[in-house]
Design a protein around this motif. Sequence first.
Motif, PDB file in Angstrom:
ATOM      1  N   PRO A 148     117.185  61.660 -13.239  1.00  0.00           N
ATOM      2  CA  PRO A 148     116.809  60.270 -12.957  1.00  0.00           C
ATOM      3  C   PRO A 148     117.727  59.292 -13.688  1.00  0.00           C
ATOM      4  O   PRO A 148     118.309  59.620 -14.727  1.00  0.00           O
ATOM      5  N   TRP A 149     117.851  58.107 -13.136  1.00  0.00           N
ATOM      6  CA  TRP A 149     118.684  57.077 -13.765  1.00  0.00           C
ATOM      7  C   TRP A 149     118.073  56.642 -15.093  1.00  0.00           C
ATOM      8  O   TRP A 149     116.858  56.650 -15.271  1.00  0.00           O
ATOM      9  N   ARG A 150     118.925  56.230 -16.014  1.00  0.00           N
ATOM     10  CA  ARG A 150     118.488  55.723 -17.318  1.00  0.00           C
ATOM     11  C   ARG A 150     118.990  54.296 -17.459  1.00  0.00           C
ATOM     12  O   ARG A 150     120.182  54.035 -17.291  1.00  0.00           O
ATOM     13  N   ILE A 151     118.077  53.360 -17.744  1.00  0.00           N
ATOM     14  CA  ILE A 151     118.429  51.943 -17.826  1.00  0.00           C
ATOM     15  C   ILE A 151     118.090  51.416 -19.214  1.00  0.00           C
ATOM     16  O   ILE A 151     116.929  51.466 -19.641  1.00  0.00           O
ATOM     17  N   GLY A 152     119.075  50.938 -19.936  1.00  0.00           N
ATOM     18  CA  GLY A 152     118.841  50.368 -21.254  1.00  0.00           C
ATOM     19  C   GLY A 152     118.443  48.906 -21.165  1.00  0.00           C
ATOM     20  O   GLY A 152     119.002  48.153 -20.372  1.00  0.00           O
ATOM     21  N   VAL A 153     117.469  48.494 -21.970  1.00  0.00           N
ATOM     22  CA  VAL A 153     117.080  47.086 -22.081  1.00  0.00           C
ATOM     23  C   VAL A 153     117.785  46.514 -23.295  1.00  0.00           C
ATOM     24  O   VAL A 153     117.554  46.944 -24.428  1.00  0.00           O
ATOM     25  N   ARG A 154     118.655  45.559 -23.060  1.00  0.00           N
ATOM     26  CA  ARG A 154     119.524  45.043 -24.123  1.00  0.00           C
ATOM     27  C   ARG A 154     118.740  44.418 -25.273  1.00  0.00           C
ATOM     28  O   ARG A 154     117.755  43.711 -25.081  1.00  0.00           O
ATOM     29  N   HIS A 155     119.204  44.706 -26.483  1.00  0.00           N
ATOM     30  CA  HIS A 155     118.647  44.078 -27.681  1.00  0.00           C
ATOM     31  C   HIS A 155     119.080  42.608 -27.694  1.00  0.00           C
ATOM     32  O   HIS A 155     120.267  42.304 -27.576  1.00  0.00           O
ATOM     33  N   PRO A 156     118.131  41.674 -27.806  1.00  0.00           N
ATOM     34  CA  PRO A 156     118.495  40.257 -27.660  1.00  0.00           C
ATOM     35  C   PRO A 156     119.262  39.659 -28.820  1.00  0.00           C
ATOM     36  O   PRO A 156     119.736  38.518 -28.713  1.00  0.00           O
ATOM     37  N   TRP A 157     119.411  40.378 -29.926  1.00  0.00           N
ATOM     38  CA  TRP A 157     120.233  39.864 -31.024  1.00  0.00           C
ATOM     39  C   TRP A 157     121.494  40.693 -31.249  1.00  0.00           C
ATOM     40  O   TRP A 157     122.397  40.255 -31.946  1.00  0.00           O
ATOM     41  N   ASN A 158     121.532  41.882 -30.660  1.00  0.00           N
ATOM     42  CA  ASN A 158     122.683  42.760 -30.842  1.00  0.00           C
ATOM     43  C   ASN A 158     123.165  43.240 -29.478  1.00  0.00           C
ATOM     44  O   ASN A 158     122.581  44.153 -28.890  1.00  0.00           O
ATOM     45  N   PRO A 159     124.242  42.630 -28.941  1.00  0.00           N
ATOM     46  CA  PRO A 159     124.689  42.977 -27.588  1.00  0.00           C
ATOM     47  C   PRO A 159     125.168  44.400 -27.428  1.00  0.00           C
ATOM     48  O   PRO A 159     125.303  44.884 -26.295  1.00  0.00           O
ATOM     49  N   SER A 160     125.412  45.099 -28.518  1.00  0.00           N
ATOM     50  CA  SER A 160     125.879  46.482 -28.412  1.00  0.00           C
ATOM     51  C   SER A 160     124.747  47.490 -28.576  1.00  0.00           C
ATOM     52  O   SER A 160     124.986  48.691 -28.628  1.00  0.00           O
ATOM     53  N   ALA A 161     123.507  46.997 -28.652  1.00  0.00           N
ATOM     54  CA  ALA A 161     122.365  47.888 -28.854  1.00  0.00           C
ATOM     55  C   ALA A 161     121.315  47.646 -27.768  1.00  0.00           C
ATOM     56  O   ALA A 161     121.354  46.645 -27.062  1.00  0.00           O
ATOM     57  N   VAL A 162     120.381  48.590 -27.651  1.00  0.00           N
ATOM     58  CA  VAL A 162     119.274  48.433 -26.712  1.00  0.00           C
ATOM     59  C   VAL A 162     117.961  48.479 -27.486  1.00  0.00           C
ATOM     60  O   VAL A 162     117.864  49.114 -28.543  1.00  0.00           O
ATOM     61  N   CYS A 163     116.940  47.784 -26.940  1.00  0.00           N
ATOM     62  CA  CYS A 163     115.595  47.826 -27.543  1.00  0.00           C
ATOM     63  C   CYS A 163     114.923  49.152 -27.224  1.00  0.00           C
ATOM     64  O   CYS A 163     114.270  49.752 -28.068  1.00  0.00           O
ATOM     65  N   LEU A 164     115.064  49.551 -25.980  1.00  0.00           N
ATOM     66  CA  LEU A 164     114.495  50.804 -25.501  1.00  0.00           C
ATOM     67  C   LEU A 164     115.171  51.152 -24.174  1.00  0.00           C
ATOM     68  O   LEU A 164     115.937  50.356 -23.635  1.00  0.00           O
ATOM     69  N   ALA A 165     114.897  52.324 -23.677  1.00  0.00           N
ATOM     70  CA  ALA A 165     115.511  52.772 -22.428  1.00  0.00           C
ATOM     71  C   ALA A 165     114.430  53.213 -21.456  1.00  0.00           C
ATOM     72  O   ALA A 165     113.425  53.806 -21.846  1.00  0.00           O
ATOM     73  N   LEU A 166     114.667  52.900 -20.186  1.00  0.00           N
ATOM     74  CA  LEU A 166     113.750  53.260 -19.116  1.00  0.00           C
ATOM     75  C   LEU A 166     114.378  54.356 -18.263  1.00  0.00           C
ATOM     76  O   LEU A 166     115.602  54.515 -18.253  1.00  0.00           O
ATOM     77  N   THR A 167     113.562  55.065 -17.531  1.00  0.00           N
ATOM     78  CA  THR A 167     114.095  56.084 -16.634  1.00  0.00           C
ATOM     79  C   THR A 167     113.256  56.138 -15.373  1.00  0.00           C
ATOM     80  O   THR A 167     112.048  55.886 -15.398  1.00  0.00           O
ATOM     81  N   GLY A 168     113.921  56.428 -14.245  1.00  0.00           N
ATOM     82  CA  GLY A 168     113.189  56.522 -12.991  1.00  0.00           C
ATOM     83  C   GLY A 168     114.104  56.741 -11.813  1.00  0.00           C
ATOM     84  O   GLY A 168     115.337  56.715 -11.932  1.00  0.00           O
TER      85      GLY A 168
END
Length: 255
Positions: A148-168
């Motif tokens: 399944p695809w994995r989609i990262g939700v961007r961290h709003p203070w750090n553009p090189s990081a993600v808050c969490l990742a979704l899959t589906g």
Amino acid sequence: MDTLTRPGLRRVEHVMGTPVSLDIADDRPTVELTALADGVFAWLREVDARFSTYRPDSEVCRFDRGELLLSEASADLRRVLERCADLWGATDGFFDAYATGRLDPSGYVKGWAVQVASDRLRAAGVDNHCLNAGGDVRVRGRSSTGLPWRIGVRHPWNPSAVCLALTGTDLAVATSGVYERGPHVQDPRRGAPARGLRSVTVVGHDLGLADAYATAAVAMGVAGIGWLDRLPAHQHVVVTDDARCLHSTNLPLSA
């Protein structure tokens, strides 16, 4: 499970003021994949030419200035205006295409355009693809690895990081936030920039709707959290101005 990598196609272009990436994971001849990608980006450029609020000659700007009657507008513009009116009612006025004092349906258009492109790919038999327009993402099927695809939700203070990742395998993921363009989302009740939420991500199956709902929730401020909790058939991730990260309990999180 088949985890063999399929060749597919990946292309990135700058359209609608943002990088847009297309990843097709179907195993098809290169000439077919190229033609499909050409069609996707031609459509997105057409949308940009018609709906850009930065181009004085765009159809939406000409309509806003009164140079174009509704009866003379394209079917796409009429459809978008009708949808924006519906969304204004559904969000108690917090999704407002006239919140800035001029017509700006951008909070719906980008997600809608990507959704249409994905629907066209699906109609052409392309069951496995991911289209990402600056964080507004539509995925279907599986990635080139067979997972399944994995989609990262961007961290709003750090553009090189993600808050969490979704899959589906069938997700529309739209994010609205103030971390790139500043507090540009207007609270139509106060007539001032919205405050309280740093970013809102809405997950559903129609990217136009998800995009508009994310914009509306940002406009609501902290009250948008409760509104999102009551929103049927959608999940969400919210990051507040004081750095709290809240999300739906049934969010499709990646392990």
